[in-house]
Design a protein around this motif. Structure first.
Motif, mmCIF file in Angstrom:
data_model
loop_
_atom_site.group_PDB
_atom_site.id
_atom_site.type_symbol
_atom_site.label_atom_id
_atom_site.label_comp_id
_atom_site.label_asym_id
_atom_site.label_seq_id
_atom_site.Cartn_x
_atom_site.Cartn_y
_atom_site.Cartn_z
ATOM 1 N N ALA A 48 0.961 -1.164 -0.042
ATOM 2 C CA ALA A 48 -0.005 -0.205 0.220
ATOM 3 C C ALA A 48 0.878 1.404 -0.026
ATOM 4 C CB ALA A 48 -0.514 -0.399 1.653
ATOM 5 N N ALA A 49 1.825 1.603 0.456
ATOM 6 C CA ALA A 49 2.848 1.848 0.818
ATOM 7 C C ALA A 49 3.649 2.749 -0.855
ATOM 8 C CB ALA A 49 3.984 2.517 1.734
ATOM 9 N N PHE A 50 3.746 1.293 -1.459
ATOM 10 C CA PHE A 50 4.869 1.759 -2.543
ATOM 11 C C PHE A 50 3.462 2.322 -4.021
ATOM 12 C CE2 PHE A 50 8.298 -2.143 -1.618
ATOM 13 C CZ PHE A 50 8.854 -0.169 -1.199
ATOM 14 N N TYR A 51 2.415 1.186 -3.743
ATOM 15 C CA TYR A 51 1.067 2.066 -4.190
ATOM 16 C C TYR A 51 1.086 3.571 -4.029
ATOM 17 C CZ TYR A 51 -2.889 1.799 -7.476
ATOM 18 O OH TYR A 51 -3.469 1.940 -8.850
ATOM 19 N N ASP A 52 1.117 3.771 -3.095
ATOM 20 C CA ASP A 52 0.939 5.075 -2.970
ATOM 21 C C ASP A 52 1.341 6.235 -4.034
ATOM 22 O OD1 ASP A 52 -1.265 4.779 -1.513
ATOM 23 O OD2 ASP A 52 -0.832 5.175 0.570
ATOM 24 N N ALA A 53 3.029 5.840 -3.392
ATOM 25 C CA ALA A 53 4.264 6.598 -4.459
ATOM 26 C C ALA A 53 4.519 6.584 -5.399
ATOM 27 C CB ALA A 53 5.021 6.292 -3.947
ATOM 28 N N ILE A 54 3.445 5.418 -6.402
ATOM 29 C CA ILE A 54 3.707 5.313 -6.707
ATOM 30 C C ILE A 54 2.459 5.982 -7.654
ATOM 31 C CG2 ILE A 54 1.992 3.984 -9.674
ATOM 32 C CD1 ILE A 54 3.843 1.374 -8.009
ATOM 33 N N LYS A 55 1.437 6.536 -7.256
ATOM 34 C CA LYS A 55 -0.204 6.764 -7.614
ATOM 35 C C LYS A 55 0.187 8.805 -7.399
ATOM 36 C CE LYS A 55 -2.882 5.476 -4.569
ATOM 37 N NZ LYS A 55 -4.237 5.288 -4.125
ATOM 38 N N GLN A 56 1.352 8.967 -6.653
ATOM 39 C CA GLN A 56 1.261 9.946 -6.399
ATOM 40 C C GLN A 56 1.746 10.523 -7.447
ATOM 41 O OE1 GLN A 56 3.397 10.654 -2.540
ATOM 42 N NE2 GLN A 56 3.599 12.994 -2.892
ATOM 43 N N GLY A 57 3.794 9.790 -7.996
ATOM 44 C CA GLY A 57 4.662 10.307 -9.285
ATOM 45 C C GLY A 57 3.013 10.329 -10.247
ATOM 46 N N ALA A 58 2.555 9.203 -10.711
ATOM 47 C CA ALA A 58 1.909 9.033 -11.731
ATOM 48 C C ALA A 58 0.724 10.186 -11.927
ATOM 49 C CB ALA A 58 1.258 7.707 -12.073
ATOM 50 N N PHE A 59 0.484 10.539 -11.131
ATOM 51 C CA PHE A 59 -1.077 11.779 -10.737
ATOM 52 C C PHE A 59 0.000 13.073 -11.117
ATOM 53 C CE2 PHE A 59 -3.643 15.125 -8.972
ATOM 54 C CZ PHE A 59 -4.906 14.646 -9.114
ATOM 55 N N ALA A 60 1.136 13.093 -10.994
ATOM 56 C CA ALA A 60 2.023 14.390 -10.652
ATOM 57 C C ALA A 60 2.130 14.421 -12.023
ATOM 58 C CB ALA A 60 3.329 14.613 -10.009
ATOM 59 N N TYR A 61 2.556 13.103 -12.935
ATOM 60 C CA TYR A 61 2.552 12.815 -14.433
ATOM 61 C C TYR A 61 2.153 13.230 -15.360
ATOM 62 C CZ TYR A 61 5.069 11.435 -18.663
ATOM 63 O OH TYR A 61 6.020 11.735 -19.847
ATOM 64 N N TYR A 62 0.810 12.849 -14.896
ATOM 65 C CA TYR A 62 -0.381 12.631 -16.149
ATOM 66 C C TYR A 62 -1.495 13.670 -16.099
ATOM 67 C CZ TYR A 62 0.749 8.169 -17.070
ATOM 68 O OH TYR A 62 1.825 6.625 -17.727
ATOM 69 N N TYR A 63 -1.374 14.206 -14.721
ATOM 70 C CA TYR A 63 -2.472 15.468 -14.598
ATOM 71 C C TYR A 63 -1.838 16.427 -14.128
ATOM 72 C CZ TYR A 63 -5.711 11.820 -15.593
ATOM 73 O OH TYR A 63 -5.770 10.506 -16.352
ATOM 74 N N ASP A 64 -2.294 17.425 -12.782
ATOM 75 C CA ASP A 64 -1.313 18.717 -12.701
ATOM 76 C C ASP A 64 -2.385 18.601 -11.510
ATOM 77 O OD1 ASP A 64 -1.260 21.586 -11.335
ATOM 78 O OD2 ASP A 64 -2.408 22.325 -13.123
ATOM 79 N N LYS A 65 -1.254 18.437 -10.446
ATOM 80 C CA LYS A 65 -1.186 18.021 -8.865
ATOM 81 C C LYS A 65 -2.017 19.277 -7.747
ATOM 82 C CE LYS A 65 1.266 15.973 -4.651
ATOM 83 N NZ LYS A 65 2.367 15.852 -4.642
ATOM 84 N N GLU A 66 -1.450 20.624 -8.394
ATOM 85 C CA GLU A 66 -2.076 21.596 -7.650
ATOM 86 C C GLU A 66 -2.761 22.287 -7.901
ATOM 87 O OE1 GLU A 66 1.154 21.084 -9.479
ATOM 88 O OE2 GLU A 66 1.922 20.565 -7.105
ATOM 89 N N GLU A 67 -3.508 22.125 -9.393
ATOM 90 C CA GLU A 67 -4.854 22.418 -9.442
ATOM 91 C C GLU A 67 -5.694 21.506 -8.845
ATOM 92 O OE1 GLU A 67 -8.512 22.839 -13.470
ATOM 93 O OE2 GLU A 67 -5.598 21.785 -13.638
ATOM 94 N N PHE A 68 -5.782 20.244 -8.376
ATOM 95 C CA PHE A 68 -7.087 19.594 -7.884
ATOM 96 C C PHE A 68 -6.594 19.569 -6.546
ATOM 97 C CE2 PHE A 68 -8.497 15.113 -6.561
ATOM 98 C CZ PHE A 68 -9.294 15.374 -7.116
ATOM 99 N N SER A 69 -5.563 19.476 -5.923
ATOM 100 C CA SER A 69 -5.350 20.137 -4.108
ATOM 101 C C SER A 69 -5.628 21.496 -4.032
ATOM 102 C CB SER A 69 -3.366 20.078 -3.980
ATOM 103 O OG SER A 69 -3.204 20.626 -4.724
ATOM 104 N N MET A 70 -5.903 22.010 -4.772
ATOM 105 C CA MET A 70 -6.015 23.352 -4.441
ATOM 106 C C MET A 70 -7.856 23.999 -5.120
ATOM 107 S SD MET A 70 -5.675 27.010 -3.800
ATOM 108 C CE MET A 70 -4.099 27.186 -4.382
ATOM 109 N N TYR A 71 -8.329 22.777 -5.795
ATOM 110 C CA TYR A 71 -9.713 22.287 -5.742
ATOM 111 C C TYR A 71 -10.769 21.829 -3.716
ATOM 112 C CZ TYR A 71 -13.836 20.027 -5.782
ATOM 113 O OH TYR A 71 -14.822 18.181 -5.285
#
Length: 591
Positions: A48-71
């Protein structure tokens, strides 16, 4: 699930954190990306810890992480429930990135499956205790077994989230999460707080002016908004449910605010900037602190103000935020003007009728007074003689009322409703000419802020300032009740009444200062006992005290302990004025 010795874990913490960071950086292809690894999650489930890290990196790569967290932060600013919104965000992110990253890195699919198995194994009962949790469990089960069947409401949410596989852009994810929240969690959200367009229109100035300390998981930092955004960004890619013990540890860490000498020197000016100038002179302020800040409140101070809108130091972000909330409060009044007017009339008529009854003059038979000729025949013939009549005027003693409203962050979801109900009570008391004061209270650092909306003998127009009610920070109920009681005792009226609106959860952040005595945490049993003591003390002094509870049902027992016999539980804040009206009517008619 991975088992690991705690001593070994502590020794390898740095190594584990580096492995998680490297995963984030490798997947995101951005070695400058801020990554805050949760090494404690690794102890519960490595996958679960490794998958969380993978998702964090993938979301930052494919989408706008700052836009979503600001929402997310803007939605919470508009009074969305943080945990429920976060659960929906976590599910949406997983569904948006898992096909993309699996196509690029096929081994991720096995890590994801093992992570889901661990979470379902460890947290299943916790998941199914809430609606978002049930949706998360259904998504994980479907991903593992291919069986997506579930009850209708859950199935609809699952289908909405699954529609995000290969989502085109960040806005599509935002729109889906927003629709899910407004449909599943709070169907009245748009009506009360506006559409997604209104949420996204919240400005950085408004966010910066808000007190995010209520939401912080760690010790207070200088820039609350920046820290909170980082906190949201790290949590929104989590897979598992948070460990309860870890949650409690964070709460304990957050319960103490460490201030250095520079902070102390700035404290009073900071209070002025955020709550408006005090209406007391420095000498009167010190006198009030010496008199009232004793015992459990010995290291505290009181701060009396008419609010930032009445006496601002400057037009800053806090002023703008307070102005917007006041506008929202007045908008509710405008939209319900006829109902409000009717409620004021009903309460006025009931109070006026009770006052008239108290002032009636009755004629009673007596052994002295004015002779009644028609009774002379009784003389020497029967007992009792009672040949006279006298006029007996009923007790029409004066009354004075104080309304004390909890203005801490826990009331954030009903600010406009509380302000409207306070206004109804005040307007009715003005109509029957009963002197009264309306105050709000909250606690920031070691200051308990007593905000005056209208004073006892102010003209009726002053009641409109109740719409400046705005909530923030914590609440030291015992000190606030002590301060209100002290003001009532100085009034000349014989009958003194204190009405307290609270949520049954007195709770205050500790302030550790150089040379201070480091007082105990003001929460739980300690805070409830102190508040109950202050209520009993005021009753012994002859003050009638009514507690009106508008909190969660699980806090009901604490509220009963605090207020005892004179206590009212209202499930809807719209009943506040009705309950207060009935209580005042009872006291006015009491002999």
């Amino acid at each position: 699930m991975m088992e690991i010795n705690e001593d070994v874990f502590d020794e390898k913490r740095l190594e584990i954190e580096n492995r998680i960071k490297n995963l984030v950086w490798t997947v995101s292809k951005d070695y400058c990306l801020e990554a805050k690894p949760d090494a404690d999650a690794f102890m519960r489930s490595k996958d679960a810890a490794f998958y969380d890290a993978i998702k964090q990196g993938a979301f930052a790569y494919y989408y706008d992480k700052e836009e979503f967290s600001m929402y997310i932060v803007k939605k919470i600013y508009c009074e969305a429930d943080e945990q429920a919104l976060m659960n929906l965000a976590q599910m949406a992110i997983d569904m948006a990135v898992h096909l993309k990253i699996t196509e690029e890195r096929p081994g991720v699919e096995q890590i994801r499956r093992r992570a889901f198995e661990d979470v379902l194994d460890q947290d299943f009962h916790k998941l199914v205790s809430s609606l978002p949790g049930k949706v998360k469990a259904a998504l994980m089960r479907g991903s593992l077994t291919g069986d997506w069947s579930s009850e209708r409401r859950i199935s609809w949410a699952v289908d909405k989230i699954r529609s995000l596989e290969n989502a085109g852009d960040t806005m599509q994810i935002i729109e889906t999460v927003d629709e899910l929240y407004n449909s599943l969690i709070d169907r009245e959200f748009e009506k009360k707080h506006g559409t997604l367009e209104h949420v996204l229109a919240v400005t950085m100035e408004e966010l910066a002016g808000y007190d995010w300390n209520d939401f912080m998981e760690e010790e207070a930092a200088e820039d609350f908004l920046e820290q909170y955004l980082e906190q949201i960004s790290n949590r929104m890619t989590a897979t598992g449910e948070e460990d309860p013990e870890e949650q409690q540890k964070r709460k304990r860490r957050a319960s103490t605010v460490i201030l250095n000498k520079e902070d102390i020197d700035k404290m009073y000016s900071y209070m002025e900037l955020n709550f408006g100038k005090s209406y007391l002179s420095e000498a009167d302020q010190k006198k009030a602190d010496r008199k009232l800040c004793r015992g459990a409140h010995a290291d505290c101070s009181l701060y009396y103000t008419e609010g930032i809108l009445k006496n601002p130091v400057k037009v800053n972000a806090q002023y703008v935020n307070a102005k917007k909330q006041a506008d929202r409060n007045r908008l509710l009044y405008h939209n319900s003007r006829q109902v409000t007017k009717r409620n004021i009339e009903i309460m006025t008529n009931e109070l006026r009728h009770s006052l008239i009854q108290r002032s009636e003059i009755e004629t009673i038979s007596s052994d002295y007074g004015q002779l009644v000729p028609s009774r002379l025949w009784k003389a020497g013939r029967c007992e009792p003689r009672k040949l006279f009549e006298k006029l007996n005027k009923k007790d029409n003693s004066d009354f004075v009322v104080e309304i004390l409203m909890d203005a801490s962050g826990s009331q954030r979801g009903r600010q406009s409703q509380v302000a409207l109900q306070g206004y109804i009570i005040s307007a009715a008391l003005c109509n029957v000419q009963i002197p009264h004061r309306v105050m709000g209270f909250c606690t920031f650092w070691d200051y308990t802020v007593m905000q005056l909306f209208r004073d006892y003998d102010d003209p009726r127009e002053a009641s409109g300032r109740i719409f400046e009610y705005n909530t923030t920070a914590n609440n030291r109920d015992g000190l606030a009740i002590r301060a209100s009681g002290d003001s009532l005792l100085e009034r000349p009226e014989e009958n003194k009444i204190l009405i307290v609106l609270s949520d049954g959860r007195p709770n205050d952040v500790i302030v550790n200062r150089p040379g201070s005595r480091n007082p105990r945490t003001y929460s739980g049993e300690y805070a409830v006992s102190d508040t109950a003591f202050e209520v009993r003390r005021l009753r012994k002094e002859g003050i009638f005290v009514l507690g009106v509870f508008a909190g969660r049902e699980k806090d009901l027992a604490a509220e009963k302990r605090i207020f005892g016999r004179d206590f009212a539980y209202i499930r809807q804040i719209g009943n506040f004025s009705n309950v207060v009206g009935l209580y005042l009517k009872k006291l006015l008619e009491w002999e």
